[in-house]
Write a protein that holds these residues in place. Structure first.
Motif, short mmCIF file in Angstrom:
data_model
loop_
_atom_site.label_atom_id
_atom_site.label_comp_id
_atom_site.label_asym_id
_atom_site.label_seq_id
_atom_site.Cartn_x
_atom_site.Cartn_y
_atom_site.Cartn_z
N GLY A 71 5.59 -4.57 -0.70
CA GLY A 71 5.01 -3.28 -0.35
C GLY A 71 4.22 -2.61 -1.45
O GLY A 71 3.72 -1.50 -1.27
N ILE A 72 4.06 -3.26 -2.60
CA ILE A 72 3.26 -2.70 -3.69
C ILE A 72 1.85 -3.27 -3.58
O ILE A 72 1.67 -4.49 -3.65
CB ILE A 72 3.85 -3.04 -5.07
CG1 ILE A 72 5.32 -2.62 -5.14
CG2 ILE A 72 3.05 -2.36 -6.18
CD1 ILE A 72 6.01 -3.05 -6.41
N PRO A 73 0.84 -2.43 -3.42
CA PRO A 73 -0.53 -2.95 -3.28
C PRO A 73 -0.94 -3.76 -4.51
O PRO A 73 -0.62 -3.40 -5.65
CB PRO A 73 -1.38 -1.67 -3.16
CG PRO A 73 -0.43 -0.62 -2.69
CD PRO A 73 0.90 -0.97 -3.29
N ASN A 74 -1.62 -4.88 -4.27
CA ASN A 74 -2.11 -5.69 -5.39
C ASN A 74 -3.01 -4.88 -6.31
O ASN A 74 -3.07 -5.13 -7.52
CB ASN A 74 -2.87 -6.91 -4.87
CG ASN A 74 -1.94 -7.98 -4.32
OD1 ASN A 74 -0.76 -8.02 -4.66
ND2 ASN A 74 -2.47 -8.83 -3.46
N SER A 75 -3.70 -3.89 -5.74
CA SER A 75 -4.59 -3.06 -6.57
C SER A 75 -3.79 -2.30 -7.63
O SER A 75 -4.25 -2.12 -8.76
CB SER A 75 -5.37 -2.08 -5.69
OG SER A 75 -4.49 -1.23 -4.97
N VAL A 76 -2.59 -1.84 -7.27
CA VAL A 76 -1.74 -1.13 -8.23
C VAL A 76 -1.29 -2.08 -9.33
O VAL A 76 -1.35 -1.75 -10.53
CB VAL A 76 -0.52 -0.49 -7.52
CG1 VAL A 76 0.48 0.06 -8.54
CG2 VAL A 76 -0.96 0.61 -6.57
N THR A 169 11.93 1.94 -7.31
CA THR A 169 13.18 2.61 -6.93
C THR A 169 13.61 2.16 -5.54
O THR A 169 14.79 1.85 -5.31
CB THR A 169 13.00 4.14 -6.96
OG1 THR A 169 12.70 4.54 -8.31
CG2 THR A 169 14.27 4.84 -6.50
N ARG A 170 12.66 2.09 -4.64
CA ARG A 170 12.95 1.62 -3.27
C ARG A 170 13.46 0.18 -3.28
O ARG A 170 14.47 -0.14 -2.64
CB ARG A 170 11.68 1.73 -2.43
CG ARG A 170 11.72 0.96 -1.11
CD ARG A 170 10.41 1.07 -0.35
NE ARG A 170 9.22 0.70 -1.11
CZ ARG A 170 8.83 -0.56 -1.27
NH1 ARG A 170 9.52 -1.56 -0.74
NH2 ARG A 170 7.72 -0.83 -1.95
N ILE A 171 12.78 -0.68 -4.03
CA ILE A 171 13.15 -2.09 -4.07
C ILE A 171 14.52 -2.28 -4.72
O ILE A 171 15.39 -3.00 -4.18
CB ILE A 171 12.07 -2.89 -4.82
CG1 ILE A 171 10.78 -2.91 -4.01
CG2 ILE A 171 12.54 -4.31 -5.12
CD1 ILE A 171 9.57 -3.41 -4.78
#
Length: 337
Positions: A71-76, A169-171
């Protein structure tokens, strides 16, 4: 290597006659571990549909695994890497000054000592110093917006880390809760063991260096955390210990690498593994990685049937004493009943 890049390194890491050691011993044979290890595919988990039974097996047998669809965008992830590389290109002196009005603290050498605020004894530095420099960013200080630095690069990086921290934190919470359920432990009692305020980012740069027997990016160790979550570039160098041998981890910049730490091993009564790992330097390329560590609240009493009760503060102090005295971490063995 350009003159500006050389000046960005700590003086000890700058190219000179002492770090041109050949990659072979006096008999002409490659040094053990000098890039000859085979990669071993790690257990892979889809965060969109987490297989908790498979997770339990991975924690018992491996202590390390990968996450995809996190869920973490590759752009980030890409922006974090690029900003980190730009910060490391600052001069050594400029990086040392980062802590002024900024939550980012620069260190170099063995992180367990150099990020503690305690000077490194000269004898200790000569034992097994890690060849790494880094940025140490406590999670709790990311949200203090009064920390405004004059440098736009620093502020942008802090904002990126703040965004990244919400994902992690979610992960971390999802994985921790699944592990606690698998172990049939009381989640409500153990929630302080995954305390958001104790989260810590460490951003690492490993210098280019010929592979030798004595110089390592990070010497073999286990993490003191509950969980460690790593995002890395494509250079590689991470190795872990399983079944009495070392294995390489093939880099993958779109997945996250998760390993269990000492505190999780204690909570599980040694049913789960705190995996031993290290980082080998690359003679041609620098390596940059971003690691998120989460710990128990500092004064929470950690109890287990096979360890003496202790707080994370007690454990951290013991680790620092171990390294100053012996040159390496003893860790959990000091607390065994």
């Amino acid at each position: 290597m350009s003159e500006s890049n050389i000046k960005s390194y700590p003086p000890l890491f700058r190219p000179s006659s002492h770090n041109t050691t050949r990659q072979h011993d006096t008999k002409g044979e490659p040094l053990k571990g000098a890039g000859s290890l085979d990669p071993l595919p790690l257990p892979l988990f889809d965060m969109q549909c987490l297989d908790v039974e498979k997770l339990d097996r991975a924690c018992r047998e491996w202590g390390i695994f990968r996450l995809e669809n996190h869920g973490i965008p590759n752009s980030v992830l890409n922006q974090l890497q690029e900003h980190a590389k730009s910060l490391f290109q600052l001069s050594f002196e400029a990086k040392q000054d980062l802590a002024n009005n900024c939550p980012i603290k620069y260190f170099w050498g063995t992180p367990a000592l150099t990020t503690s605020g305690v000077p490194i004894p000269r004898a200790t530095a000569a034992l097994k110093m890690d060849w790494v420099e880094g940025l140490n960013v406590p999670f709790s200080q990311l949200h203090h917006h009064q920390h405004i630095h004059h440098d736009t690069l620093v502020n942008d990086f802090r904002n990126l880390l703040e965004d990244y921290s919400r994902h992690l934190t979610r992960i971390a919470t999802t994985i921790f809760e699944a592990m606690i359920r698998n172990l049939k432990l009381d989640l409500q009692v153990l929630k302080p063991c995954l305390d958001e305020s104790t989260g810590l980012f460490r951003v690492y740069r490993y210098p280019r260096h010929n592979i030798t027997e004595h110089v390592q990016g990070l010497h073999e160790h286990t993490d003191s955390s509950i969980l460690s979550i790593l995002s890395e570039d494509q250079v590689g160098g991470f190795q872990f210990f399983k079944d009495d041998q070392w294995f390489k981890v093939k880099p993958n910049s779109t997945t996250l690498l998760v390993n269990l730490g000492d505190m999780m091993q204690v909570l599980s009564n040694d049913e789960y593994k705190s995996v031993k790992h290290k980082v080998e330097l690359n003679k041609n390329k620098e390596r940059v990685s971003i690691c998120y560590f989460v710990f128990p609240e500092e004064n929470t009493l950690i109890q287990s049937s096979i360890y003496k009760p202790f707080t994370y503060n007690d454990f951290r102090a013991q680790v620092q004493q171990d390294i100053k005295t012996h040159g390496y971490k003893i860790g959990l063995q000091s607390f065994k009943l």
